[in-house]
Enzyme design. Structure first.
Site, short mmCIF file in Angstrom:
data_model
loop_
_atom_site.label_atom_id
_atom_site.label_comp_id
_atom_site.label_asym_id
_atom_site.label_seq_id
_atom_site.Cartn_x
_atom_site.Cartn_y
_atom_site.Cartn_z
N CYS A 240 -5.20 -0.16 -39.71
CA CYS A 240 -5.76 -1.32 -39.03
C CYS A 240 -6.32 -0.82 -37.71
O CYS A 240 -5.65 -0.11 -36.97
CB CYS A 240 -4.68 -2.37 -38.79
SG CYS A 240 -5.29 -3.76 -37.81
N ASN A 249 -2.57 1.79 -46.53
CA ASN A 249 -1.76 0.92 -47.38
C ASN A 249 -1.09 1.77 -48.44
O ASN A 249 -1.54 2.87 -48.76
CB ASN A 249 -2.66 -0.08 -48.11
CG ASN A 249 -3.30 -1.07 -47.17
OD1 ASN A 249 -4.32 -0.77 -46.58
ND2 ASN A 249 -2.71 -2.23 -47.04
#
Ligand code: HMG
Ligand code: MG
Length: 301
Positions: A240, A249
Site C-alpha cells: 500500500c 498481498n
C-alpha cells in the site's frame, strides 16, 4: 474444524498489486493480466481504482482498462471508490461493483484518504446509498485491523466499529485488511471472532499482506472459523503506498495450493493462474514472490 467446502478468492493483484509498483504499466498489459486471471477461473478480479490520479497515478487509467476489457459473464470486476466523484467515474465506466475503503486507525485514514475515520464514514454513506440505488454491489474494506504503520496497536473495538458501520451502510461484504502483514493466527482469529459478533461471518472476507510470512497461517486460522472469502494477489504483488514497508498481498498461487490440499473448491486452475503471474512478473521485470509459482517454474524447467 469447520472448514468451508468452497472459498471465493477476490483477486486484488491488478489493483492492490499494481498500485504499489513504482512504474505504471500500459493499460493493455493490465487488461491482459485481468483476462488471463479470469481465464484461469478467477470469478472476482479487482480491476482498478477511481481514486485521485495525483494520489495514486498507477490507477489513473482504470476507465481505459475497463473499456478495453472483455468482461466475462459471471465474473465480478470491483473497483475502489473513495468518494462521490469516484462513484461518478465508476458509473460512467459501467461498473457493477465498487469497494469503499476505510480503516480502523485515525492516522492511516488521514494519510490514505485525507480525512478522519468519522469523516470517512460520512463520506461513504452517500456513496453506498447512491451505488446501491444504481444497482451496484458494494464491498467495504477496513484496513489496519491487526496494527497500523503509524500508530502500532489498534484497539479491536475500533475495528468492530468501522466494520459494523460499513455493514450498516449496506456493504454486501466487509474485507478485514492486515495492511502491514503483522498478524499471527491467534490474533487474526480473535479479531475475526470479535467482528463476527457484529457482522455475520458469511459477510466477512480476510485480506492478509505477507510482510512477516504469516499470511497462509492466518488464512488457515480464519478458514477454521468458517470464513469463505479470501483476498489474494497473483504472484504476491502488492503493498500500500500509504503503508511503508508493507509487502505484497498473500500470493493467489500459494492460497490455491493450500486450498487444493485441503480439498476446498475455488474453481481456479493453478497452472493457468501461475502463468498469469509469470506474465505480470515479466512485465514488471521481477520474480514472483509466490513459493508455489517458483516451485512450479522449477519443476517445468
Ligand atoms: P483530497 O485531496 O482530500 O480530495 O483527496 P479533494 O476532494 O480535496 O479533491 C482534490 C482534487 O482531487 C480535486 O481536483 C478533485 O477533483 C480530485 P482539483 O480540483 O484539485 O483538480 N479528486 C478526484 N479525482 C479523481 N477521482 C476521484 C477524486 N476525488 C477527488 N475519486 C482522496 C481525497 C480520497 C480523493 C485521495 O486521498 C485519494 O484518492 N486517496 C486514495 C488513496 C488510495 O488509493 N490508497 C490505496 C488504496 S487503500 C489500500 O490499499 C488498502 C486495502 O488494500 C486494504 C488493506 O490492505 O488494508 C484496500
Ligand atoms: Mg491491501
Amino acid at each position: 474444524m469447520a472448514l468451508p467446502k468452497s472459498v471465493e478468492l477476490v483477486e486484488v493483484g491488478p489493483r492492490d498489486g499494481l498500485q504499489n509498483e513504482p512504474r505504471s504499466l500500459p493499460a493493455a498489459v493490465k487488461v491482459e493480466l485481468i483476462e488471463r486471471l479470469t481465464g484461469a477461473g478467477c470469478k472476482v478480479v479487482e480491476a482498478g481504482a477511481f481514486v485521485s490520479p495525483r494520489w495514486v497515478p498507477q490507477m489513473a487509467d482504470t476507465a481505459e482498462v475497463l473499456a478495453a476489457l472483455k468482461r466475462r459473464p459471471g465474473v465480478r470486476y470491483p473497483v475502489l471508490v473513495p468518494n462521490l466523484k469516484g462513484l461518478e467515474r465508476a458509473l460512467a465506466a459501467g461498473v457493477e461493483e465498487i469497494a469503499v475503503f476505510g480503516a480502523a486507525s485515525e492516522t492511516f485514514t488521514q494519510r490514505n484518504i485525507n480525512c478522519s475515520i468519522a469523516e470517512s464514514l460520512e463520506r461513504f454513506r452517500p456513496v453506498c446509498a447512491e451505488a446501491r440505488a444504481a444497482g451496484l454491489r458494494v464491498r467495504g474494506y477496513v484496513s489496519c485491523v491487526l496494527g497500523c504503520p503509524y500508530e502500532g496497536e489498534v484497539p479491536l473495538a475500533q475495528v468492530v466499529e468501522v466494520a459494523a458501520a460499513l455493514d450498516a451502510m449496506g456493504c454486501a461484504e466487509v474485507s478485514l485488511g492486515d495492511t502491514i502483514g503483522i498478524g499471527t493466527p491467534l490474533k487474526a482469529r480473535a479479531m475475526v471472532e470479535a467482528v463476527a459478533a457484529a457482522v455475520p461471518l458469511e459477510r466477512l472476507a480476510v485480506h492478509f499482506h505477507d510482510t512477516y510470512g504469516q499470511a497462509l497461517a492466518n488464512i488457515l486460522a480464519c478458514l477454521e472459523l468458517g470464513v469463505a472469502t479470501v483476498d489474494t494477489a497473483v504472484a504476491g504483488l502488492g503493498g500500500c503506498p500509504y503503508a511503508k514497508g508493507a509487502s505484497g498481498n498473500v500470493a493467489s498461487e500459494d492460497v490455491v495450493y493450500l486450498l487444493n490440499g485441503l480439498g476446498i473448491e475455488t474453481g481456479i486452475d493453478l497452472e493457468r493462474l501461475a502463468a498469469a503471474g509469470a506474465f505480470i512478473c515479466r512485465a514488471l521485470d521481477r520474480p514472483p514472490s509466490s513459493k508455489v509459482a517458483l516451485a512450479l517454474a522449477g519443476r517445468a524447467a
